[in-house]
Design a protein around this motif. Structure first.
Motif, mmCIF file in Angstrom:
data_model
loop_
_atom_site.group_PDB
_atom_site.id
_atom_site.type_symbol
_atom_site.label_atom_id
_atom_site.label_comp_id
_atom_site.label_asym_id
_atom_site.label_seq_id
_atom_site.Cartn_x
_atom_site.Cartn_y
_atom_site.Cartn_z
ATOM 1 N N LYS A 51 -5.556 6.725 9.559
ATOM 2 C CA LYS A 51 -6.654 7.189 8.820
ATOM 3 C C LYS A 51 -7.732 5.795 8.502
ATOM 4 C CE LYS A 51 -4.251 11.141 6.559
ATOM 5 N NZ LYS A 51 -3.962 11.803 4.952
ATOM 6 N N ASP A 52 -7.741 4.801 9.426
ATOM 7 C CA ASP A 52 -8.325 3.680 8.317
ATOM 8 C C ASP A 52 -9.618 4.296 9.398
ATOM 9 O OD1 ASP A 52 -8.648 1.052 7.931
ATOM 10 O OD2 ASP A 52 -7.769 0.095 9.374
ATOM 11 N N SER A 80 -3.092 -0.899 8.028
ATOM 12 C CA SER A 80 -4.782 -0.830 8.820
ATOM 13 C C SER A 80 -5.093 -2.072 8.609
ATOM 14 C CB SER A 80 -5.695 -0.656 6.992
ATOM 15 O OG SER A 80 -5.105 -1.500 6.089
ATOM 16 N N GLN A 84 -11.444 1.435 9.656
ATOM 17 C CA GLN A 84 -11.928 0.350 10.704
ATOM 18 C C GLN A 84 -11.025 0.467 11.598
ATOM 19 O OE1 GLN A 84 -11.108 -3.338 8.583
ATOM 20 N NE2 GLN A 84 -12.284 -4.547 10.619
ATOM 21 N N ARG A 107 0.269 4.572 1.910
ATOM 22 C CA ARG A 107 -0.169 5.667 2.627
ATOM 23 C C ARG A 107 1.365 4.504 3.483
ATOM 24 N NH1 ARG A 107 -1.835 8.254 4.739
ATOM 25 N NH2 ARG A 107 -2.357 7.656 6.998
ATOM 26 N N ASP A 161 -2.198 2.128 10.744
ATOM 27 C CA ASP A 161 -2.576 3.408 9.918
ATOM 28 C C ASP A 161 -3.521 3.918 10.439
ATOM 29 O OD1 ASP A 161 -4.035 5.171 7.595
ATOM 30 O OD2 ASP A 161 -4.155 3.084 6.816
ATOM 31 N N ASN A 172 0.735 -0.931 -0.278
ATOM 32 C CA ASN A 172 0.237 0.238 0.151
ATOM 33 C C ASN A 172 0.918 1.452 -0.167
ATOM 34 O OD1 ASN A 172 -1.992 1.565 0.314
ATOM 35 N ND2 ASN A 172 -2.800 1.647 2.458
#
Length: 267
Positions: A67-68, A28, A70, A23, A65, A20
């Motif tokens: 900003k995830d 995440s 979940q 990011r 992460d 990823n």
């Protein structure tokens, strides 16, 4: 696009890439779930003897992460908040003992920033090499939680010593590849463009050893990191040597040496 890429450049070596790059391969929950699945695939692939762990793009792994969207692990869905939080923490942190329990030797090829959980994944690997542009840092204390996370309070002091580990964890300062090599966190620095080739070359060096000997060496090194005494450590070494000597690999090694040829191992 899969968040984990697992390829086999040779029959005995696997390369697992955190994928990823936008990011910086941050952890995440989707990536962590795919990473668990990939490690399961490697663990039970008995033809695989060395695993190279690296990151796509310019980062190795930037840690959790933030900003995830979940917020809890898949295993915690439906649980009450305290229990869900604990199950979530356990789900992420369990990556470290999983790496250490793998029968394969794990080489971390650190291609860029390795922060927080990324530092923890590198520390959980058996061997670490890095691009000369890589950077490192234990960052979790900066977000209002303990700096001791994902096994780093256990793994890092055993690699670089307690004093240095305490300073790096409590200050959360970023340290560069040159310092990482100087303090013994990584054993080799190479230009970024040569990193994967260097990791694969190292993997092939390890694969020249007998399969059982390589696996047992990892097991004894990890077990004896917590040995209560020298005598206890030697006792495990002795038992492992006798066990290994009962197989055909020792005989093949001695015969090959006498015949001035490379040994032929049977997986």
């Amino acid at each position: 696009m899969p968040l984990i890429e697992l390829i086999r450049p040779t029959a005995s070596v696997a390369v697992l890439t955190l994928n990823n790059p936008e990011r910086l391969n941050a952890l995440s929950f989707a990536l962590v779930e795919e990473l668990h699945d990939a490690l399961s695939a490697v663990e039970y692939d008995y033809s695989c003897r060395v695993l190279v762990l690296t990151g796509a793009g310019r980062g190795f792994c930037a840690g959790l992460d933030l900003k995830d969207e979940q917020r809890i692990a898949p295993t915690a869905i439906g649980m009450s908040p305290p229990a869900a939080s604990m199950r979530t923490q356990e789900y992420i942190a369990s990556l470290v003992p999983r790496l250490q329990r793998l029968p394969q030797t794990v080489i971390a090829a650190v291609n860029g920033p390795a922060f927080g959980g990324g530092l923890a994944l590198a520390a959980a690997s058996d061997i670490r090499i890095a691009a000369d542009s890589a950077t490192f840092g234990a960052q979790t204390i900066k977000i209002g939680i303990s700096g001791c996370d994902i096994g780093i309070s256990y793994t890092l002091p055993r690699i670089i010593g307690g004093g240095r580990a305490t300073e790096l964890i409590t200050t959360a300062r970023v340290f560069d590849a040159a310092e990482a090599e100087r303090i013994g966190f990584v054993t080799r620095l190479v230009p970024a463009d040569d990193l994967l080739d260097s990791a694969l070359e190292l993997a092939e060096t390890l694969c020249a050893h007998s399969p059982f000997a390589l696996e047992m060496t990892k097991q004894v090194l990890i077990a004896n990191a917590d040995a209560a005494s020298l005598d206890q450590a030697i006792a495990l070494e002795n038992r492992t040597q006798i066990l290994a000597g009962t197989g055909g690999e020792f005989t093949e090694a001695v015969t090959a040496f006498a015949e001035r040829r490379a040994p032929s191992w049977v997986d």
